[in-house]
Design a protein around this motif. Sequence first.
Motif, PDB file in Angstrom:
ATOM      1  N   ASP A  27       0.409  -1.270  -0.368  1.00  0.00           N
ATOM      2  CA  ASP A  27      -0.289   0.046   0.210  1.00  0.00           C
ATOM      3  C   ASP A  27       0.723   1.110   0.188  1.00  0.00           C
ATOM      4  O   ASP A  27       0.457   1.878  -0.602  1.00  0.00           O
ATOM      5  CB  ASP A  27      -0.545  -0.012   0.921  1.00  0.00           C
ATOM      6  CG  ASP A  27      -1.773  -1.093   0.953  1.00  0.00           C
ATOM      7  OD1 ASP A  27      -2.731  -1.043  -0.119  1.00  0.00           O
ATOM      8  OD2 ASP A  27      -2.981  -1.461   2.014  1.00  0.00           O
ATOM      9  N   GLU A  28       1.965   1.160   0.360  1.00  0.00           N
ATOM     10  CA  GLU A  28       2.620   2.237   0.844  1.00  0.00           C
ATOM     11  C   GLU A  28       3.619   2.939  -0.686  1.00  0.00           C
ATOM     12  O   GLU A  28       3.700   3.553  -1.163  1.00  0.00           O
ATOM     13  CB  GLU A  28       4.233   1.754   1.825  1.00  0.00           C
ATOM     14  CG  GLU A  28       4.884   3.454   2.281  1.00  0.00           C
ATOM     15  CD  GLU A  28       5.919   3.947   2.645  1.00  0.00           C
ATOM     16  OE1 GLU A  28       5.122   2.594   4.176  1.00  0.00           O
ATOM     17  OE2 GLU A  28       7.084   3.922   2.959  1.00  0.00           O
ATOM     18  N   VAL A  29       3.827   1.190  -1.223  1.00  0.00           N
ATOM     19  CA  VAL A  29       4.013   1.402  -2.389  1.00  0.00           C
ATOM     20  C   VAL A  29       3.493   2.231  -3.310  1.00  0.00           C
ATOM     21  O   VAL A  29       3.478   3.641  -4.390  1.00  0.00           O
ATOM     22  CB  VAL A  29       4.671   0.670  -3.058  1.00  0.00           C
ATOM     23  CG1 VAL A  29       4.823   1.150  -5.235  1.00  0.00           C
ATOM     24  CG2 VAL A  29       6.185  -0.364  -2.671  1.00  0.00           C
ATOM     25  N   LEU A  30       2.198   2.253  -3.601  1.00  0.00           N
ATOM     26  CA  LEU A  30       0.957   2.779  -4.438  1.00  0.00           C
ATOM     27  C   LEU A  30       0.599   4.077  -3.673  1.00  0.00           C
ATOM     28  O   LEU A  30       0.604   4.576  -4.438  1.00  0.00           O
ATOM     29  CB  LEU A  30      -0.455   1.787  -4.408  1.00  0.00           C
ATOM     30  CG  LEU A  30      -0.196   0.318  -4.758  1.00  0.00           C
ATOM     31  CD1 LEU A  30      -1.320  -0.321  -4.345  1.00  0.00           C
ATOM     32  CD2 LEU A  30      -0.006   0.261  -5.572  1.00  0.00           C
ATOM     33  N   MET A  31       1.043   4.694  -2.835  1.00  0.00           N
ATOM     34  CA  MET A  31       0.974   5.523  -2.073  1.00  0.00           C
ATOM     35  C   MET A  31       1.402   6.235  -2.795  1.00  0.00           C
ATOM     36  O   MET A  31       1.514   7.264  -3.315  1.00  0.00           O
ATOM     37  CB  MET A  31       0.380   5.336  -0.626  1.00  0.00           C
ATOM     38  CG  MET A  31       0.101   7.214  -0.094  1.00  0.00           C
ATOM     39  SD  MET A  31       0.414   7.119   1.478  1.00  0.00           S
ATOM     40  CE  MET A  31       0.056   8.259   2.382  1.00  0.00           C
ATOM     41  N   LEU A  32       3.059   6.031  -1.851  1.00  0.00           N
ATOM     42  CA  LEU A  32       4.142   6.716  -2.840  1.00  0.00           C
ATOM     43  C   LEU A  32       4.144   7.131  -3.827  1.00  0.00           C
ATOM     44  O   LEU A  32       4.168   8.079  -4.704  1.00  0.00           O
ATOM     45  CB  LEU A  32       5.591   6.161  -2.668  1.00  0.00           C
ATOM     46  CG  LEU A  32       5.902   6.384  -0.793  1.00  0.00           C
ATOM     47  CD1 LEU A  32       7.329   5.411  -0.897  1.00  0.00           C
ATOM     48  CD2 LEU A  32       5.533   7.372  -0.232  1.00  0.00           C
ATOM     49  N   TRP A  33       3.931   6.086  -5.852  1.00  0.00           N
ATOM     50  CA  TRP A  33       3.202   6.444  -6.669  1.00  0.00           C
ATOM     51  C   TRP A  33       2.674   7.248  -6.943  1.00  0.00           C
ATOM     52  O   TRP A  33       3.119   8.309  -7.697  1.00  0.00           O
ATOM     53  CB  TRP A  33       3.224   5.282  -7.754  1.00  0.00           C
ATOM     54  CG  TRP A  33       4.028   3.668  -7.282  1.00  0.00           C
ATOM     55  CD1 TRP A  33       5.338   4.676  -7.495  1.00  0.00           C
ATOM     56  CD2 TRP A  33       4.054   2.579  -7.849  1.00  0.00           C
ATOM     57  NE1 TRP A  33       6.443   3.228  -7.499  1.00  0.00           N
ATOM     58  CE2 TRP A  33       5.215   2.247  -7.888  1.00  0.00           C
ATOM     59  CE3 TRP A  33       3.068   1.767  -8.359  1.00  0.00           C
ATOM     60  CZ2 TRP A  33       5.043   1.261  -8.487  1.00  0.00           C
ATOM     61  CZ3 TRP A  33       3.273   0.884  -9.004  1.00  0.00           C
ATOM     62  CH2 TRP A  33       4.765  -0.254  -8.711  1.00  0.00           C
ATOM     63  N   GLU A  34       1.705   7.086  -5.793  1.00  0.00           N
ATOM     64  CA  GLU A  34       0.392   8.878  -6.347  1.00  0.00           C
ATOM     65  C   GLU A  34       1.317   9.868  -5.829  1.00  0.00           C
ATOM     66  O   GLU A  34       0.825  11.084  -6.435  1.00  0.00           O
ATOM     67  CB  GLU A  34      -0.847   8.563  -5.409  1.00  0.00           C
ATOM     68  CG  GLU A  34      -2.350   9.051  -5.812  1.00  0.00           C
ATOM     69  CD  GLU A  34      -2.236   8.401  -7.019  1.00  0.00           C
ATOM     70  OE1 GLU A  34      -3.302   7.074  -6.918  1.00  0.00           O
ATOM     71  OE2 GLU A  34      -3.299   9.438  -7.311  1.00  0.00           O
ATOM     72  N   ILE A  35       1.667   9.624  -4.480  1.00  0.00           N
ATOM     73  CA  ILE A  35       2.320  11.362  -4.064  1.00  0.00           C
ATOM     74  C   ILE A  35       3.430  11.725  -5.141  1.00  0.00           C
ATOM     75  O   ILE A  35       3.413  12.907  -5.900  1.00  0.00           O
ATOM     76  CB  ILE A  35       2.884  10.845  -3.329  1.00  0.00           C
ATOM     77  CG1 ILE A  35       1.943  10.604  -1.574  1.00  0.00           C
ATOM     78  CG2 ILE A  35       3.933  12.405  -2.560  1.00  0.00           C
ATOM     79  CD1 ILE A  35       2.393  10.640  -0.815  1.00  0.00           C
ATOM     80  N   PHE A  36       3.752  11.165  -5.851  1.00  0.00           N
ATOM     81  CA  PHE A  36       5.196  11.096  -6.914  1.00  0.00           C
ATOM     82  C   PHE A  36       4.844  12.229  -8.169  1.00  0.00           C
ATOM     83  O   PHE A  36       5.336  12.777  -8.740  1.00  0.00           O
ATOM     84  CB  PHE A  36       6.241  10.291  -7.267  1.00  0.00           C
ATOM     85  CG  PHE A  36       7.008   9.479  -6.005  1.00  0.00           C
ATOM     86  CD1 PHE A  36       7.344  10.139  -5.328  1.00  0.00           C
ATOM     87  CD2 PHE A  36       7.395   8.549  -6.250  1.00  0.00           C
ATOM     88  CE1 PHE A  36       8.496   9.230  -4.349  1.00  0.00           C
ATOM     89  CE2 PHE A  36       8.889   7.610  -5.409  1.00  0.00           C
ATOM     90  CZ  PHE A  36       8.569   8.280  -3.978  1.00  0.00           C
ATOM     91  N   LEU A  37       3.709  11.940  -8.505  1.00  0.00           N
ATOM     92  CA  LEU A  37       2.853  12.047  -9.869  1.00  0.00           C
ATOM     93  C   LEU A  37       2.939  13.355  -9.505  1.00  0.00           C
ATOM     94  O   LEU A  37       2.562  14.434 -10.526  1.00  0.00           O
ATOM     95  CB  LEU A  37       1.062  11.030 -10.503  1.00  0.00           C
ATOM     96  CG  LEU A  37       1.996  10.020 -10.674  1.00  0.00           C
ATOM     97  CD1 LEU A  37      -0.011   9.596 -10.340  1.00  0.00           C
ATOM     98  CD2 LEU A  37       1.921  10.206 -11.951  1.00  0.00           C
ATOM     99  N   ARG A  38       2.038  14.061  -8.289  1.00  0.00           N
ATOM    100  CA  ARG A  38       1.788  15.609  -7.862  1.00  0.00           C
ATOM    101  C   ARG A  38       3.106  16.426  -7.379  1.00  0.00           C
ATOM    102  O   ARG A  38       3.369  17.017  -7.802  1.00  0.00           O
ATOM    103  CB  ARG A  38       0.846  15.622  -7.459  1.00  0.00           C
ATOM    104  CG  ARG A  38      -0.636  14.978  -7.728  1.00  0.00           C
ATOM    105  CD  ARG A  38      -1.809  14.896  -7.567  1.00  0.00           C
ATOM    106  NE  ARG A  38      -2.918  14.084  -7.839  1.00  0.00           N
ATOM    107  CZ  ARG A  38      -2.404  13.109  -8.622  1.00  0.00           C
ATOM    108  NH1 ARG A  38      -1.486  12.385  -7.973  1.00  0.00           N
ATOM    109  NH2 ARG A  38      -4.114  12.875  -8.861  1.00  0.00           N
ATOM    110  N   HIS A  39       4.106  15.764  -6.717  1.00  0.00           N
ATOM    111  CA  HIS A  39       4.984  16.554  -6.050  1.00  0.00           C
ATOM    112  C   HIS A  39       6.769  15.270  -6.083  1.00  0.00           C
ATOM    113  O   HIS A  39       6.716  14.740  -5.166  1.00  0.00           O
ATOM    114  CB  HIS A  39       4.208  16.280  -4.898  1.00  0.00           C
ATOM    115  CG  HIS A  39       3.672  16.488  -4.027  1.00  0.00           C
ATOM    116  ND1 HIS A  39       3.135  18.335  -4.092  1.00  0.00           N
ATOM    117  CD2 HIS A  39       2.110  16.616  -3.556  1.00  0.00           C
ATOM    118  CE1 HIS A  39       1.273  18.395  -3.013  1.00  0.00           C
ATOM    119  NE2 HIS A  39       1.360  16.789  -3.867  1.00  0.00           N
TER     120      HIS A  39
END
Length: 253
Positions: free
Chosen positions: A115-127
């Motif tokens: 879940d952390e990988v998925l969340m970080l991928w999401e964050i990397f897209l924006r920040h």
Amino acid sequence: MSRYTSDEGIVLKTSEFGEIDRIVTLFTRKRGKFQAIAKGARKVGNRFGASLDLFSFSEFLFYTASGMPLIVQGKIQKLFRDLLRTPLRWMAGEYLLCVLDRVFPFERREEELLDEVLMLWEIFLRHEEAVLPLLVRFRLDVARALGVFPELRECVRCRKKITGTPCFFSIASGGVVCDSCSREAQRLFPLSLRELEVLQALVDTPLGYGVKSSQEDRKAFEVLDVLVAQYLSYQGERKIPDFSSFLGRELSW
Ligand SMILES: [Zn+2]
């Protein structure tokens, strides 16, 4: 006994196998890291579509008889393909996979890290500015899952609270050591008080969009990047590069 099972997860890496097949290293919700065979995956128009691609989160159907499971089918749940749009996002996204591939053991279920990988991928897209701090944090979370989360407040040898410099992180002892204990500790990594504070704050902050680095902290995170890479390489018994070196490499996919 043969059986079908389903599971969802991500692809850590793939390698060619035989004439047209692939061996896929997966990280899934129910099983953690393991390898499976994708028959015919190198044929054009194969049945796996993009489910085995980099930055796909997919649901897989497996068939297990004896030996390595076969991937029967893959269905994409979410594709983080926009990570490919800038080299920094791409490499940051791929670095998470590299860390899990290198230092995480096989067959250990760790849903939180998925879940952390998925969340970080999401964050990397924006920040993009949060990439380096979050990659430091991710490796500490991997260390936690491995049972080797470092001590960051008290001297790991004498339990005295660390209040001033010089202070050191002992990679072999698993945490910070005070000046007097540093003479006997192994594999010392010098830290400034600011770097230590940045590290402590990073661990205290709930993972999410709040983690960003100011220009001033950027230098500290560059140092911490090297530290956590060395620490995890030592504890995980397999070398991982620090992210700065990883960024300098060729894109591998
Ligand atoms: Zn001490």
